[in-house]
Write a protein that holds these residues in place. Structure first.
Motif, short mmCIF file in Angstrom:
data_model
loop_
_atom_site.label_atom_id
_atom_site.label_comp_id
_atom_site.label_asym_id
_atom_site.label_seq_id
_atom_site.Cartn_x
_atom_site.Cartn_y
_atom_site.Cartn_z
N VAL A 50 0.84 -1.20 0.00
CA VAL A 50 0.00 0.00 0.00
C VAL A 50 0.87 1.25 0.00
CG1 VAL A 50 -1.94 -1.11 1.16
CG2 VAL A 50 -0.15 0.00 2.53
N GLU A 51 0.32 2.32 -0.54
CA GLU A 51 0.97 3.62 -0.44
C GLU A 51 0.54 4.25 0.88
OE1 GLU A 51 2.04 7.19 -3.36
OE2 GLU A 51 -0.12 6.98 -3.13
N ILE A 52 1.50 4.68 1.68
CA ILE A 52 1.22 5.27 2.98
C ILE A 52 1.53 6.75 2.91
CG2 ILE A 52 1.74 5.25 5.45
CD1 ILE A 52 2.59 2.32 5.13
N VAL A 53 0.51 7.56 3.19
CA VAL A 53 0.61 9.01 3.07
C VAL A 53 0.57 9.63 4.46
CG1 VAL A 53 -0.36 11.07 1.97
CG2 VAL A 53 -0.61 8.82 0.87
N ALA A 54 1.48 10.56 4.71
CA ALA A 54 1.54 11.20 6.03
C ALA A 54 2.29 12.51 5.91
CB ALA A 54 2.23 10.29 7.05
N HIS A 55 2.26 13.28 7.00
CA HIS A 55 3.06 14.49 7.03
C HIS A 55 4.54 14.14 7.16
CE1 HIS A 55 4.71 18.33 8.54
NE2 HIS A 55 3.82 18.83 7.69
N ARG A 56 5.37 15.02 6.66
CA ARG A 56 6.82 14.79 6.72
C ARG A 56 7.30 14.55 8.16
NH1 ARG A 56 10.07 18.41 8.43
NH2 ARG A 56 8.58 20.08 7.99
N ILE A 57 6.76 15.29 9.13
CA ILE A 57 7.19 15.13 10.52
C ILE A 57 6.83 13.74 11.04
CG2 ILE A 57 6.82 15.95 12.88
CD1 ILE A 57 6.43 18.75 11.74
N THR A 58 5.68 13.22 10.61
CA THR A 58 5.29 11.87 11.03
C THR A 58 6.32 10.86 10.57
OG1 THR A 58 2.94 12.43 11.05
CG2 THR A 58 3.51 10.11 10.77
N LYS A 59 6.76 10.98 9.33
CA LYS A 59 7.80 10.06 8.84
C LYS A 59 9.09 10.21 9.62
CE LYS A 59 10.33 8.51 4.76
NZ LYS A 59 10.57 8.67 3.31
N GLU A 60 9.47 11.46 9.93
CA GLU A 60 10.71 11.69 10.68
C GLU A 60 10.63 11.06 12.06
OE1 GLU A 60 11.07 15.92 10.66
OE2 GLU A 60 11.73 16.01 8.56
#
Length: 360
Positions: free
Chosen positions: A130-140
């Motif tokens: 799946v493609e997982i979409v989130a805010h940049r800070i969430t990924k960090e």
């Protein structure tokens, strides 16, 4: 062994409560009023919910709300597949079951509202493709604190992102830190559904300490930002209900009263002269006891203000929102500390002997 100066601790231990006297939290009393009539919806007592532990309901146009009656998530069925929003562990594989109840289309996208495990800690159930979409800070944050059950986002954004999937448009917005860094708004304009997690919980005063939020000034700002959207349905991430615009306004009114009471409490008890009296009242060798009395005085003042104030329809808060009598004291503490820590100070101590009173 306890020191002779410490009061011995007695324990109350039952299957439903572990309590200690003197230094612990008391059991919430049976004298508290019942939650408002209608707070517990029909599905809560349904055979399906009691057996399987989840409820799924279409809000509009293929947008579905899923709940465990404690945690909420959502998904949208599109022509190309399903877009899931969050994956709380309390739902876990029931997210898949809820999706399979209404469609045989695969999950192609997952949106993380924010990085907290209680809302996305079962995201691995959707598999690796799946493609997982989130805010940049969430990924960090997830890179810094890795968790295989919370796979890393594969697509991130900074301020705004319009996600188009199978004829459905979802507008993702980041307006700054509120509940936590990276917490986003997810708006479905065709269905007029807004998802904003851990800001308000329709039908209740939400979980203690402003839902364990980190930036309380930003969290209050987020309440106003929610009301700027044109929505008919609101997904807040918690408790028994999705919400309507009017139900969200009711929650905002409640927290306005908390802020009003906490502001008055700080102005009364956090004056340098009042603080000195409270803190030293237990003696100079018990400053932390005095400090607790100071904070407790402000929280108690705020709690009384909220629970005794007549609301906009003439009733008290316990008659309108679930949890008012048990959670308000925690919100009071958090908001009054926010006033002291995050909001502008009107003054500060001046040099010299016997300076004018100031807010601490």
């Amino acid at each position: 062994m306890c020191q002779s100066s410490q009061i011995p601790i007695s324990v109350e231990e039952t299957p439903s409560f572990y309590g200690i006297d003197h230094y612990g939290f008391p059991r919430a009393g049976a004298d508290d009023p019942l939650d408002p009539a209608g707070y517990y919806p029909p599905y809560f007592q349904s055979e399906h919910f009691q057996k399987y532990g989840y409820h799924v309901e279409e809000l509009r146009g293929g947008f579905y709300w899923v709940t465990s009656a404690g945690y909420d998530a959502a998904f949208v069925v599109t022509e190309e597949g399903v877009v899931a929003i969050d994956a709380p562990p309390t739902l876990g594989e029931n997210m898949l079951a809820a999706i399979e109840d209404v469609t045989d289309r695969p999950v192609t996208h997952v949106i993380y509202s924010h990085w907290h495990a209680d809302h996305i800690g079962a995201a691995s159930v959707f598999g690796p493709d799946v493609e997982i979409v989130a805010h940049r800070i969430t990924k960090e944050l997830l890179e810094r604190f890795p968790d295989p059950k919370r796979p890393l986002p594969t697509r991130t954004f900074d301020d705004e992102l319009v996600l188009e999937v199978g004829g459905v448009s979802l507008q993702l917005s980041y307006k700054g830190e509120n509940h936590c860094p990276g917490n986003i708004f997810i708006y479905a304009p065709q269905q007029k559904v807004l998802t904003a997690v851990d800001i308000v919980s329709p039908g209740s005063v939400t979980f203690m300490h402003c839902d364990a939020s980190q930036n309380i000034t930003g969290w209050y700002e987020a309440q106003s930002q929610i009301l700027e959207y044109d929505f008919d349905y609101f997904v807040g991430g918690h408790h028994m209900h999705y919400g309507t615009y009017e139900q969200v306004k009711l929650c905002v009114e409640y927290f306005s009263d908390v802020l009003e009471g906490a502001t008055a409490a700080v102005e009364r008890f956090s004056r340098s002269d009042a603080l000195a009296d409270i803190v030293t009242g237990t003696g100079w060798n018990r400053i932390f006891v005095g400090t607790e009395n100071w904070i407790s005085s402000m929280a108690n003042y705020t709690t009384r203000h909220v629970l005794e104030k007549e609301t906009s329809d003439g009733r008290l808060w316990w008659e309108r929102l679930a949890g008012a009598t048990t959670q308000t004291k925690y919100h009071a503490y958090t908001v009054l500390e926010s006033i002291r820590l995050e909001r502008p100070r009107p003054d500060y101590r001046l040099r010299g002997e016997n300076p004018p009173v100031f807010l601490t």
